[in-house]
Design a protein around this motif. Structure first.
Motif, PDB file in Angstrom:
ATOM      1  N   THR A  57      20.970  55.433  32.496  1.00 29.47           N
ATOM      2  CA  THR A  57      20.323  54.119  32.486  1.00 29.47           C
ATOM      3  C   THR A  57      19.622  53.847  31.163  1.00 29.47           C
ATOM      4  O   THR A  57      19.716  52.741  30.597  1.00 29.47           O
ATOM      5  CB  THR A  57      19.307  54.013  33.636  1.00 29.47           C
ATOM      6  N   ALA A  58      18.925  54.849  30.639  1.00 35.24           N
ATOM      7  CA  ALA A  58      18.207  54.675  29.371  1.00 35.24           C
ATOM      8  C   ALA A  58      19.180  54.436  28.216  1.00 35.24           C
ATOM      9  O   ALA A  58      18.902  53.630  27.320  1.00 35.24           O
ATOM     10  CB  ALA A  58      17.344  55.898  29.090  1.00 35.24           C
ATOM     11  N   ILE A  59      20.311  55.122  28.223  1.00 39.15           N
ATOM     12  CA  ILE A  59      21.301  54.948  27.153  1.00 39.15           C
ATOM     13  C   ILE A  59      21.859  53.532  27.172  1.00 39.15           C
ATOM     14  O   ILE A  59      21.941  52.866  26.134  1.00 39.15           O
ATOM     15  CB  ILE A  59      22.434  55.985  27.291  1.00 39.15           C
ATOM     16  N   VAL A  60      22.251  53.064  28.359  1.00 39.12           N
ATOM     17  CA  VAL A  60      22.829  51.718  28.457  1.00 39.12           C
ATOM     18  C   VAL A  60      21.822  50.660  28.003  1.00 39.12           C
ATOM     19  O   VAL A  60      22.146  49.775  27.196  1.00 39.12           O
ATOM     20  CB  VAL A  60      23.295  51.427  29.899  1.00 39.12           C
ATOM     21  N   SER A  61      20.595  50.742  28.488  1.00 41.07           N
ATOM     22  CA  SER A  61      19.569  49.763  28.122  1.00 41.07           C
ATOM     23  C   SER A  61      19.280  49.797  26.628  1.00 41.07           C
ATOM     24  O   SER A  61      19.177  48.749  25.975  1.00 41.07           O
ATOM     25  CB  SER A  61      18.281  50.029  28.907  1.00 41.07           C
ATOM     26  N   SER A  62      19.160  50.993  26.075  1.00 46.24           N
ATOM     27  CA  SER A  62      18.835  51.133  24.652  1.00 46.24           C
ATOM     28  C   SER A  62      19.965  50.633  23.768  1.00 46.24           C
ATOM     29  O   SER A  62      19.728  49.985  22.739  1.00 46.24           O
ATOM     30  CB  SER A  62      18.514  52.589  24.323  1.00 46.24           C
ATOM     31  N   VAL A  63      21.203  50.932  24.154  1.00 46.02           N
ATOM     32  CA  VAL A  63      22.348  50.506  23.350  1.00 46.02           C
ATOM     33  C   VAL A  63      22.466  48.988  23.345  1.00 46.02           C
ATOM     34  O   VAL A  63      22.706  48.373  22.297  1.00 46.02           O
ATOM     35  CB  VAL A  63      23.642  51.151  23.878  1.00 46.02           C
ATOM     36  N   LEU A  64      22.298  48.359  24.500  1.00 44.27           N
ATOM     37  CA  LEU A  64      22.371  46.900  24.558  1.00 44.27           C
ATOM     38  C   LEU A  64      21.291  46.260  23.682  1.00 44.27           C
ATOM     39  O   LEU A  64      21.558  45.297  22.947  1.00 44.27           O
ATOM     40  CB  LEU A  64      22.227  46.428  26.005  1.00 44.27           C
ATOM     41  N   LEU A  65      20.078  46.797  23.746  1.00 42.98           N
ATOM     42  CA  LEU A  65      18.988  46.250  22.953  1.00 42.98           C
ATOM     43  C   LEU A  65      19.211  46.500  21.468  1.00 42.98           C
ATOM     44  O   LEU A  65      19.069  45.584  20.641  1.00 42.98           O
ATOM     45  CB  LEU A  65      17.663  46.864  23.399  1.00 42.98           C
ATOM     46  N   CYS A  66      19.552  47.729  21.116  1.00 40.70           N
ATOM     47  CA  CYS A  66      19.746  48.070  19.705  1.00 40.70           C
ATOM     48  C   CYS A  66      20.922  47.306  19.096  1.00 40.70           C
ATOM     49  O   CYS A  66      20.847  46.864  17.950  1.00 40.70           O
ATOM     50  CB  CYS A  66      19.969  49.576  19.548  1.00 40.70           C
ATOM     51  N   SER A  99      24.335  56.067  17.712  1.00 40.90           N
ATOM     52  CA  SER A  99      24.556  57.477  18.020  1.00 40.90           C
ATOM     53  C   SER A  99      23.247  58.255  18.009  1.00 40.90           C
ATOM     54  O   SER A  99      23.018  59.126  18.853  1.00 40.90           O
ATOM     55  CB  SER A  99      25.537  58.098  17.010  1.00 40.90           C
ATOM     56  N   LEU A 100      22.371  57.920  17.060  1.00 41.22           N
ATOM     57  CA  LEU A 100      21.077  58.598  16.968  1.00 41.22           C
ATOM     58  C   LEU A 100      20.217  58.279  18.184  1.00 41.22           C
ATOM     59  O   LEU A 100      19.560  59.167  18.738  1.00 41.22           O
ATOM     60  CB  LEU A 100      20.359  58.171  15.683  1.00 41.22           C
ATOM     61  N   VAL A 101      20.234  57.026  18.624  1.00 41.89           N
ATOM     62  CA  VAL A 101      19.488  56.647  19.826  1.00 41.89           C
ATOM     63  C   VAL A 101      20.007  57.411  21.036  1.00 41.89           C
ATOM     64  O   VAL A 101      19.226  57.946  21.839  1.00 41.89           O
ATOM     65  CB  VAL A 101      19.589  55.122  20.062  1.00 41.89           C
ATOM     66  N   GLY A 102      21.325  57.475  21.173  1.00 46.90           N
ATOM     67  CA  GLY A 102      21.914  58.217  22.281  1.00 46.90           C
ATOM     68  C   GLY A 102      21.565  59.690  22.247  1.00 46.90           C
ATOM     69  O   GLY A 102      21.304  60.306  23.285  1.00 46.90           O
ATOM     70  N   LEU A 103      21.541  60.277  21.048  1.00 42.85           N
ATOM     71  CA  LEU A 103      21.199  61.689  20.905  1.00 42.85           C
ATOM     72  C   LEU A 103      19.764  61.955  21.339  1.00 42.85           C
ATOM     73  O   LEU A 103      19.492  62.918  22.076  1.00 42.85           O
ATOM     74  CB  LEU A 103      21.403  62.129  19.457  1.00 42.85           C
TER      75      LEU A 103
END
Length: 246
Positions: A215-224, A188-192
């Motif tokens: 795009t950044a949210i999807v990539s970051s969530v998959l990695l995190c 959630s923090l990454v998405g924020l």
């Protein structure tokens, strides 16, 4: 020297493989089979809610009462003894040794708003913007089916590995919900943060905030998510003593 069972020796590799497969499959689906990113994050959102529900159930029936430290100069010894007796009393399910300790109830009450907050945060800052950006009108059947499968699987794991085999006996209320909370909090923090940066990027442009962040949210969530699951695997493997593998 006692021989280590091959089954237990291979078990960590199997768990590690499951973590890698579970986190690689979404990426393969997105790149190779045009899986909807909005549907994927919606599934993750439902999955997080399922994990939180079963985590709370495990926490409620934890067999170890949480430790509480008080300043004995402020509270009298008799009061501490009465409170200790209250905490160690429990309601037992008839015909079993499973029960709810009174001392775990306040902790579970505190866990509910915390888990609800990270679940809503994931929906608002991670899944929500991507769903808005893709203009999704229908929920794929696999999302609901997958969430129900996770619910049944987690329920089975709870009944067998937690209650039937006695795993609850060495568990306190915090242990079952700690991993769920941190996973939801970090994602959630990454998405924020991405949403905030996207707002600055989209200001004065035709692109919407959701489109800029998608795009950044999807990539970051998959990695995190992969890093969190991998860290959780190595943490559990480290905590497992050698005597449990023999």
């Amino acid at each position: 020297m006692r021989r280590i069972s091959l089954l237990y020796a291979a078990a960590p590799d199997i768990r590690l493989l499951s973590v890698i497969v579970a986190n690689s499959a979404p990426m393969i689906g997105i790149l190779g089979f045009q899986t909807s990113t909005a549907a994927l994050l919606l599934f993750y959102w439902l999955e997080l809610g399922v994990l939180a529900i079963w985590g709370l159930i495990r926490a409620l029936f934890a067999g170890t009462v949480p430790e509480v430290n008080f300043d004995q100069e402020v509270i009298s010894t008799s009061t501490l003894k009465r409170y200790s007796r209250w905490r160690e009393n429990h309601l037992t399910i008839p015909g079993t040794e499973i029960g709810i300790y009174y001392g775990t109830i306040p902790a579970c009450i505190c866990f509910v708003p915390l888990l609800t907050a990270v679940w809503l945060g994931f929906g608002g800052f991670v899944a929500g913007p991507v769903i808005v950006a893709t203009d999704t009108t229908e929920t794929p059947l696999w999302v609901i089916t997958g969430a129900l499968t996770v619910f049944i699987f987690e329920g089975g794991q709870t009944m067998i590995n937690y209650f039937y085999t006695g795993g609850y006996q060495n568990t306190n209320a915090l242990m079952p919900v700690k991993g769920v909370f941190w996973k939801g909090f970090v994602l959630s923090l990454v998405g924020l943060f991405i949403f905030i940066f996207a707002r600055e990027f989209a200001e004065g442009k035709t692109a919407s905030i959701e489109t800029a962040a998608s795009t950044a949210i999807v990539s970051s969530v998959l990695l995190c998510k992969f890093v969190i699951d991998l860290t959780g695997y190595y943490h559990s493997a480290r905590d497992q003593s050698l005597t449990e593998r023999i």
